[in-house]
Design an enzyme around this catalytic site. Structure first.
Site, PDB file in Angstrom:
ATOM      1  N   HIS A   1      -2.048   1.311   7.389  1.00 58.90           N
ATOM      2  CA  HIS A   1      -2.369   1.282   5.961  1.00 58.90           C
ATOM      3  C   HIS A   1      -2.164   2.677   5.381  1.00 58.90           C
ATOM      4  O   HIS A   1      -2.492   3.680   6.013  1.00 58.90           O
ATOM      5  CB  HIS A   1      -3.815   0.833   5.753  1.00 58.90           C
ATOM      6  CG  HIS A   1      -4.241   0.814   4.315  1.00 58.90           C
ATOM      7  ND1 HIS A   1      -3.644   0.026   3.365  1.00 58.90           N
ATOM      8  CD2 HIS A   1      -5.219   1.519   3.667  1.00 58.90           C
ATOM      9  CE1 HIS A   1      -4.225   0.221   2.196  1.00 58.90           C
ATOM     10  NE2 HIS A   1      -5.182   1.128   2.352  1.00 58.90           N
TER      11      HIS A   1
ATOM     12  N   CYS B   1       0.814  -1.221   0.000  1.00 59.43           N
ATOM     13  CA  CYS B   1       0.000   0.000   0.000  1.00 59.43           C
ATOM     14  C   CYS B   1       0.845   1.267   0.000  1.00 59.43           C
ATOM     15  O   CYS B   1       0.475   2.278  -0.613  1.00 59.43           O
ATOM     16  CB  CYS B   1      -0.952   0.006   1.194  1.00 59.43           C
ATOM     17  SG  CYS B   1      -0.132  -0.190   2.792  1.00 59.43           S
TER      18      CYS B   1
END
Length: 572
Positions: A486, A266
């Site tokens: 994230h 990510c």
């Protein structure tokens, strides 16, 4: 679509042949091909992917509608199309030639009829015979040395200007009637039709087309340094979750968004997404995220890759692209010396260094298939390119800390802060505060200059880290966000949003998460007009458990801000 490099042409040509042999049931020929040219892991295997890469989806769809008469392969569809267009062009040329000859004849007859009024019918008729007789003997030329019939077509009829066919043998030619009129061969129709098939949009010719880029096969030492920098040793391969390239969200309103297939990469995707948005802002200054064109977001993506690699290289860059598996490193003694284990990818890389940003952009354009796609090593090629551009030794020096076994890959194959910083600011420093700090005789490296892209972190809300003002106040209104381990992206669609919000004390931020399978545009209206509007509890109070984590990230920059999700469900 963009200009194809030699590697991409060969890959698509190979895919066409394999698809043809398979559709015809020629198993023996296919086996022979596989023996002579072993298929690559990242090859195109689906007909839908092949037709999409060639831009012939509509043609394939029309072919399927023929039912039993449908052709079996994409190769046959292409051949049929080009043959039909060639026949149509030939017929069109013949019709236009006949029409011009008829027009010429009528013009001569009209001229003769006018002459009859002044010189008499018999004299005019004799003159017409003389004219025809002389024309049969030799062509007439004007003072430029051109055929007069041709000149009359090109100059006398605007609808025909620019096209020239000689009557004898219909021989075509090029030339200039004068400084304003150019006579050219009528081949544009076929060129337009073929280009409409979208094989690739050809870039305008330039001096860059003449540049020859020299790649060399990666050495075992270079492969060892790359894998050791990423994983801490040269025996760990990239996990399957990292096997993807850069590709876009299929939803029209989110066509600017990159897609993440599985957890792990990510941070890489968020950084590239942020620079992609930055490039759109630089081009448009203000835009509606739902109204972007496919071509411009693709160009912005290639520019983003170029921006990040050039920044990491500081005046040079090194591009790593996928090579042939048939050329694996074979020196087993050297592999044992470096404790190196083949991963089937790193040791196949081809490497090229450039010292010009324009050359780097051209190189990326030519070899974009190493980075753009679904089931390929695109992210790994990009990360390796960033490491090579910065220099593996410099990356390790950037990461120096109390931990002696420093590496870019974090736990659970997630992106570390060092990896994100390498892509975000060009240096793999482990911290996000401003400048440097001394701790027990060790210098801790942070951010040393104003950045193009910003950074927010939920860890700052929990007082685990400090994000400096250099990252909170970037040059462009785009931020990579770290929330719940994230990475995703906040951005404004207005290039001047940071300056304007200093006066208005409000800003609209769009949010995009490449992994969340987002299906709508999420726009957050952030306002800090009333500093007491947040409530009696301080903005850094961890007890506000029901507050969306993204709001906590926003308030690390605007502490007393209120956030309106504008009808979207808050992400908790």
């Amino acid at each position: 679509f963009n200009a194809m490099g030699q590697q991409e042409v060969e890959a698509l040509g190979e895919a066409l042949v394999r698809e043809y042999l398979s559709s015809k049931g020629l198993k023996g020929a296919l086996e022979a091909l596989n023996k002579e040219l072993p298929p690559k892991e990242d090859r195109t295997t689906k007909r839908s992917e092949l037709s999409r890469s060639l831009g012939i989806e509509k043609m394939v769809k029309r072919n399927k509608e023929k039912g039993e008469e449908a052709l079996a392969s994409c190769l046959e569809v292409l051949v049929e199309y080009l043959h039909n267009k060639a026949v149509a062009l030939k017929e069109k040329k013949s019709e236009e030639t006949d029409k011009r000859e008829k027009t010429e004849k009528n013009e001569r007859v009209d001229k003769a009829n006018k002459d009859e009024k002044h010189e008499g019918h018999s004299k005019a008729k004799a003159k017409e015979k003389h004219v025809d007789s002389e024309r049969m003997e030799r062509p007439r030329t004007d003072h430029h040395g051109m055929n007069e019939d041709v000149a009359s077509i090109a100059v006398g009829n605007e609808s025909s200007a620019g096209f020239m066919y000689r009557r004898r043998g219909h021989e075509s030619s090029r030339g200039h009637l004068d400084s304003n009129v150019c006579v050219v061969e009528d081949l544009d129709d076929l060129a337009d039709e073929v280009s409409s098939m979208n094989f690739r949009e050809q870039a305008p010719p330039s001096h860059k087309d003449k540049v020859s880029f020299k790649f060399h096969r990666i050495s075992i030492k270079e492969a060892f340094e790359l894998r050791s920098t990423v994983f801490g040793n040269a025996r760990i391969p990239f996990p399957s979750s990292w096997r993807q390239g850069f590709f876009f969200n299929p939803l029209t309103r989110l066509k600017y968004g990159l897609v993440q297939k599985e957890g792990g990469p990510c941070g890489v995707l968020a950084c590239v997404q942020a620079y992609l948005i930055k490039n759109l802002l630089c081009k448009r200054r203000q835009f509606d995220p739902e109204a972007l064109r496919e071509h411009e977001v693709r160009e912005a993506l290639l520019d983003a890759i170029c921006d990040i690699l050039w920044q990491a290289g500081g005046g040079k860059a090194i591009l790593a692209i996928t090579g042939s598996q048939r050329a694996l490193l074979a020196d087993e003694d050297e592999k044992m010396q470096f404790n190196y284990k083949d991963d089937g990818f790193t040791e196949c890389l081809m490497i090229c260094q450039v010292d010009s940003r324009n050359d780097l952009r051209t190189l990326i354009q030519d070899h974009q298939t190493s980075f753009l796609g679904n089931d390929i090593h695109g992210l790994a090629c990009f990360l390796y390119s960033a490491i090579l551009s910065r220099g593996a030794s410099n990356v390790r020096k950037d990461m120096e800390s109390f931990d002696t076994n420093v590496k870019l890959m974090g736990q659970h194959n997630y992106c570390s802060q060092e990896m994100v910083n390498l892509l975000l600011v060009g240096k793999a420093v482990p911290n996000v505060f401003d400048g440097t700090k001394e701790l027990d005789g060790l210098t801790l490296n942070g951010i040393t200059c104003k950045t193009e892209i910003g950074f927010f972190s939920l860890f700052e809300h929990y007082r685990s880290i400090e994000v400096g003002s250099l990252l909170k106040n970037p040059k462009y209104p785009v931020w990579v966000v770290c929330s719940e381990s994230h990475f995703s992206v906040f951005f404004s669609s207005n290039l001047n949003a940071l300056e304007e919000c200093e006066v208005s004390k409000e800003i609209d931020l769009f949010y995009y998460d490449e992994l969340a399978k987002q299906d709508e545009t999420i726009r957050l209206s952030v306002s800090w007009r009333n500093e007491d509007s947040y409530g009696t509890k301080g903005p850094m109070d961890p007890s506000r458990d029901l507050t969306p984590p993204l709001e906590h990230c926003i308030r690390t920059k605007w502490p007393h801000a209120t956030v309106d999700w504008n009808g979207s469900d808050p992400i908790l």
